[in-house]
Every structure is written in structure tokens, then in C-alpha cells.
Design an enzyme around this catalytic site. Structure first.
Site, PDB file in Angstrom:
ATOM      1  N   GLY A 159      -1.722   4.870  -4.423  1.00 16.75           N
ATOM      2  CA  GLY A 159      -2.220   3.609  -4.942  1.00 16.75           C
ATOM      3  C   GLY A 159      -1.580   2.430  -4.252  1.00 16.75           C
ATOM      4  O   GLY A 159      -1.163   2.515  -3.089  1.00 16.75           O
ATOM      5  N   GLY A 214      -7.316   0.166   4.440  1.00 15.24           N
ATOM      6  CA  GLY A 214      -6.527  -1.048   4.230  1.00 15.24           C
ATOM      7  C   GLY A 214      -7.356  -2.308   4.415  1.00 15.24           C
ATOM      8  O   GLY A 214      -7.176  -3.304   3.700  1.00 15.24           O
ATOM      9  N   ASP A 215      -8.275  -2.268   5.369  1.00  7.70           N
ATOM     10  CA  ASP A 215      -9.158  -3.408   5.605  1.00  7.70           C
ATOM     11  C   ASP A 215     -10.043  -3.654   4.383  1.00  7.70           C
ATOM     12  O   ASP A 215     -10.304  -4.792   4.003  1.00  7.70           O
ATOM     13  CB  ASP A 215     -10.038  -3.161   6.830  1.00  7.70           C
ATOM     14  CG  ASP A 215      -9.226  -2.776   8.063  1.00  7.70           C
ATOM     15  OD1 ASP A 215      -8.036  -3.135   8.123  1.00  7.70           O
ATOM     16  OD2 ASP A 215      -9.781  -2.106   8.948  1.00  7.70           O
ATOM     17  N   SER A 224       0.835  -1.195   0.000  1.00  8.56           N
ATOM     18  CA  SER A 224       0.000   0.000   0.000  1.00  8.56           C
ATOM     19  C   SER A 224       0.874   1.251   0.000  1.00  8.56           C
ATOM     20  O   SER A 224       1.829   1.353   0.779  1.00  8.56           O
ATOM     21  CB  SER A 224      -0.911  -0.006   1.227  1.00  8.56           C
ATOM     22  OG  SER A 224      -1.584   1.215   1.354  1.00  8.56           O
ATOM     23  N   GLY A 272      -0.708   4.416   0.095  1.00 10.97           N
ATOM     24  CA  GLY A 272      -1.622   5.483   0.467  1.00 10.97           C
ATOM     25  C   GLY A 272      -2.368   6.029  -0.734  1.00 10.97           C
ATOM     26  O   GLY A 272      -2.855   5.291  -1.584  1.00 10.97           O
ATOM     27  N   ALA A 273      -2.452   7.351  -0.818  1.00  9.16           N
ATOM     28  CA  ALA A 273      -3.211   7.998  -1.884  1.00  9.16           C
ATOM     29  C   ALA A 273      -2.619   7.736  -3.271  1.00  9.16           C
ATOM     30  O   ALA A 273      -3.312   7.863  -4.283  1.00  9.16           O
ATOM     31  CB  ALA A 273      -3.280   9.503  -1.626  1.00  9.16           C
TER      32      ALA A 273
END
Length: 316
Positions: A231, A257-258, A226, A228-229
Site C-alpha cells: 500500500g 506509481g504514475d 509508496s 508496493g503491494a
């Protein structure tokens, strides 16, 4: 339903999330709450709620404080989740999330968690062993209580795999290292957590992709990183894909994230292709960021975002 459709989620350190909206939140001053909501939460719990939106049968387990279990038990009944949580003396922790819409930030205030003893850990391990024998996927999500050693996660991964189910792990630090050493089916660290795992800074997408590819070749079938914003990077035995979410108005990153894990697990259970799973997971994560609650009320917003997810192949 058949074993192929049964999913189990494990949450060893759940929380009651109190999300408050406070414009111009400032430490050391009086802050006025504009709105708030309380949710039974924790990574595995959030993932389980999302999976039910796809009509999949889900069993939830982990540790739950017996003194304030009511909010969880009510939600389990409403969502149709099978409850196998091990009850532990005391209260499940509270997590306060202060959402500031003006600065687009979230401030977390986390209370201490439960203190399961070795007997509780053994009870949970036995439950997971039994459940994994009847499940296709078992998701271990979130942090651990202070009294539970990180090696527990690796031991559970081994138990799950030996029972023929696919272990999915979303945690961090020593617990993630323990999981990786036991070779789960899927992991989802962020870029900083991956750098900690490999022991050096990773500054570019190419570096992150190469390390993800190495972890995949070591036996972890799916490695998701991950960013974040920006991608996320998705690596499996066949492809390396980078997915960029559509631009949205962010409200809270809690549960994003879940939602990504939930999308990947649901997509797998429903027989979607790897690229389709990536698109679904990215859209679900983006839809969750656009709201305050840790779980989506329905799939409508995510479905509308799917066509706006950009997916490209990464060349190593």
C-alpha cells in the site's frame, strides 16, 4: 478552462516502452515472446494520459528526440494533449519491459537517453515558467538525462512555485534531494528512497510515518510513501492515512506509481477531499498493476476497485 484546472507535466527523459510477455524468462537462453505492445511513455507522459481520462486540460513538456518523435506526436493528438516538448537531436530512448507471468516479475532493459545541452535546458525552463503562470499544478516526473544535473529539478520547483502553481515531483536520488530542498507541494518516494533521503534505514511503518510527518512539517504539503503491494502512506497538514489496495492478479508494476500521482493530481483538480484522493489514487494504481500497458485505457477497472481500498488513520 480556468487556471485552476490547467495541469502541466514535465518528462525530461521519456521512453518508448516495449512490453513483452515471456513465460519462464531466462537470461542466456532463447526466450519466446508471447505478446507485446509499444507505447509512448515516461512518468509525466503516463500521468498526462491518465489526467485526460478525467477530462482535464493537460500540457506536456520536457525533452523529446526529434528523430523518432512520431509515436509521441500521434499519441498527443489522439489524447488531446498540448505539446510543448523541446526537441533534441537524436532518438528518444527505448525501454524494454520483459513481463514473466509465471514468476510475476518484470525485467527492465533501458537504452541510453537523450543528451540535451544547456541551451535545451534553458529553453525548457522558459517554457515551464510560462506554462506555470497559467496552470494550477505542474508535475515533474521521472529520471534525468545524463547531461542534465540534479539541481535542475530544484530550480524548476522554485520557478513553478514563484509562478503560483503547485509543484509535484516524482523522481529519485540527487534529483529528489534537490526537489525536497526547494520545497515542492507533493513528493512520492518509495520507502527505500525515503530512507536514502533521511540517511538511515526505516524498518517500520511508524518510522516511515514519523519521517514523512517531519517532511510535511518542513513545508511539503503532501508526502506520499509508496510501499508496493503493501500500500502507501499519505501525509498532509491534517491527516496521516495508510491505504491498502485490494488483492489483484498482478501483471506489471510499470506505470503504477504514475497512476497514483495522476489520481492525487486529478482529485485535487476536481476538488475531492484528501481521503477521497487517497482512495482514487490507490485504486488507479492497483488497476494499472493488473495490466501490461503503462496507462489505463479507461477508468472502469479503477472505479470498481475503489470500494475495496482500505484506508486507516496512522497514529504518530
Amino acid at each position: 478552462m480556468s487556471k485552476k484546472n490547467r495541469i502541466v507535466t514535465v518528462t525530461m527523459n521519456p521512453a518508448i516502452d516495449l512490453a513483452c510477455t515471456v513465460s519462464d524468462f531466462t537470461a542466456g537462453k532463447v526466450n519466446r515472446v508471447e505478446s507485446y505492445q509499444t507505447d509512448a511513455a515516461g512518468k509525466g507522459v503516463n500521468i498526462a494520459v491518465l489526467l485526460r481520462k478525467f477530462g482535464l486540460p493537460v500540457t506536456v513538456t520536457g525533452f523529446l528526440g526529434q528523430d523518432n518523435a512520431g509515436i509521441f506526436e500521434k499519441m498527443f493528438r489522439e489524447q488531446g494533449l498540448e505539446d510543448w516538448f523541446v526537441r533534441v537531436p537524436g532518438e528518444t530512448r527505448i525501454g524494454i519491459k520483459v513481463l514473466d507471468p509465471r514468476t510475476e516479475t518484470t525485467t527492465d532493459i533501458n537504452f541510453p537517453g537523450l543528451a540535451p545541452d544547456m541551451g535545451h535546458v534553458e529553453e525548457l525552463t522558459a517554457a515551464i515558467e510560462k506554462l506555470a503562470a497559467e496552470a494550477s499544478i505542474v508535475v515533474i516526473g521521472g529520471s534525468l538525462p545524463a547531461t542534465v544535473g540534479p539541481e535542475t529539478v530544484g530550480e524548476l520547483v522554485t520557478v513553478i512555485r514563484e509562478q503560483g502553481a503547485k509543484p509535484v515531483v516524482d523522481t529519485s536520488g540527487p534529483a529528489l534531494r534537490s526537489a525536497v530542498d526547494s520545497v515542492p507541494w507533493l513528493i512520492k518516494p518509495n520507502d527505500d528512497e525515503l530512507a536514502e533521503l533521511v540517511g538511515r534505514p526505516l524498518k517500520t511503518i511508524s518510522e516511515i510515518a514519523r519521517e514523512s510527518w517531519r517532511m510535511n512539517r518542513s513545508g511539503i504539503a503532501n508526502v506520499v510513501i509508496s510501499l508496493g503491494a503493501r500500500g502507501a502512506l499519505f501525509v498532509n497538514d491534517e491527516e496521516e492515512l495508510f491505504a491498502t489496495p485490494p488483492e489483484i492478479e498482478p501483471v506489471s508494476t510499470v506505470g503504477a506509481g504514475d497512476a497514483m500521482i495522476g489520481g492525487l493530481v486529478a482529485g485535487t483538480a476536481l476538488g475531492l477531499s484528501f481521503r477521497e484522493r487517497v482512495r482514487l489514487a490507490t485504486a488507479l494504481s492497483a488497476a494499472t498493476v493488473a495490466q501490461a500497458a503503462p496507462s489505463l485505457e479507461n477508468l472502469d477497472r479503477a472505479r470498481k476497485l475503489e470500494d475495496r481500498v482500505t484506508i486507516e488513520t496512522i497514529s504518530l
